[in-house]
Design an enzyme around this catalytic site. Structure first.
Site, short mmCIF file in Angstrom:
data_model
loop_
_atom_site.label_atom_id
_atom_site.label_comp_id
_atom_site.label_asym_id
_atom_site.label_seq_id
_atom_site.Cartn_x
_atom_site.Cartn_y
_atom_site.Cartn_z
N CYS A 113 -0.93 -4.40 5.59
CA CYS A 113 -2.25 -5.03 5.64
C CYS A 113 -2.28 -5.92 4.41
O CYS A 113 -2.39 -5.44 3.30
CB CYS A 113 -3.39 -4.01 5.59
N CYS A 116 -5.90 -5.70 2.57
CA CYS A 116 -6.33 -4.49 1.86
C CYS A 116 -5.43 -3.32 2.25
O CYS A 116 -4.30 -3.24 1.78
CB CYS A 116 -7.80 -4.19 2.11
N SER A 117 -5.90 -2.43 3.11
CA SER A 117 -5.10 -1.24 3.38
C SER A 117 -5.36 -0.69 4.78
O SER A 117 -5.29 0.51 5.00
CB SER A 117 -5.41 -0.16 2.34
N CYS A 118 -5.70 -1.55 5.75
CA CYS A 118 -5.99 -1.09 7.10
C CYS A 118 -4.79 -0.33 7.65
O CYS A 118 -3.65 -0.76 7.48
CB CYS A 118 -6.35 -2.26 8.00
FE FE Z 1 -6.95 -3.67 5.30
#
Ligand code: FE
Length: 213
Positions: A113, A116-118
């Site tokens: 991602c 961010c951190s999906c």
């Molecule tokens: Fe994300």
């Protein structure tokens, strides 16, 4: 530039505490939020317990093992991933739209991602620290082959690497190739071969000789 692996000791300093800086910060934040009445400690415990024991990569491993051993499920998984995954009971937050990606000798899929951190929580649990790190997020796109080398493996040069950028709407689950020599293994046995990283695309499944059936 090397990637910080998911080591709970990472970031520790010698300051007389067993806890890392991050753990101390989380603890302080939790105390303040509880004190002000913003969060209920019992509710937090349920959430943490859920993600520690119920939701995690073992769920994704069941999906992959079933795809390896059941041709009908495999077809379903690659035509309607969400429905197929939900049929095994893996649903919930951050998993509303999961797309399964098929690794083949020609194509290796890898998930990031960049924003961010999906991450597909219902099948993989919470993302590892390195997945959220800036070096991984930028280098996965710029130099995927180099990233895989950092993770300790090299793909054949004629295998194409496809990098998928997750979003809040779509998250991905990599279905690695079934290791040779595992025909006739049960789904439970196959699931033991499936690692978290192999479902992100930054690793390969375990070798059959490395697991006990
Ligand atoms: Fe994300």
């Amino acid at each position: 530039m090397s990637l910080a692996r998911d080591d709970p000791r990472a970031g520790d300093h010698e300051h007389g505490s067993e806890l890392s800086d991050t753990q101390l910060r989380v603890r302080a934040l939790e105390s303040v939020l509880v004190e002000k009445g913003y969060v209920d400690p019992a509710a937090l415990d349920v959430l943490i317990e859920t993600y520690e024991t119920k939701v995690g990569p073992h769920n994704g491993a069941c999906v992959v093992a079933k795809a390896w051993s059941d041709a009908d499920f495999r077809r379903w998984l690659f035509t309607d991933s969400g429905e197929a995954i939900a049929s095994l009971g893996f649903t919930g937050r951050q998993g509303e739209n999961i797309v399964a990606l098929e690794n083949t000798p020609d194509v290796h899929n890898m998930v990031v991602c960049t924003l961010c951190s999906c991450y597909p929580w219902p099948v993989l649990g919470l993302p590892p620290v390195w997945y959220k790190s800036a070096p991984y997020r930028s280098r996965a796109v710029a130099d995927p082959r180099g990233v895989l080398r950092d993770f300790g493996f090299e793909l054949p040069t004629d295998t194409r690497i496809r990098v998928w950028d997750s979003t809040a709407e779509v998250r991905y689950l990599v279905v690695p190739m079934q290791p040779a020599g595992t025909d006739g293994w049960t789904e439970d046995e196959l699931a033991r071969l499936v690692t978290r990283d192999s479902m992100i695309g930054t690793g390969l499944p375990r070798r059959p000789e490395d697991v006990t059936r």
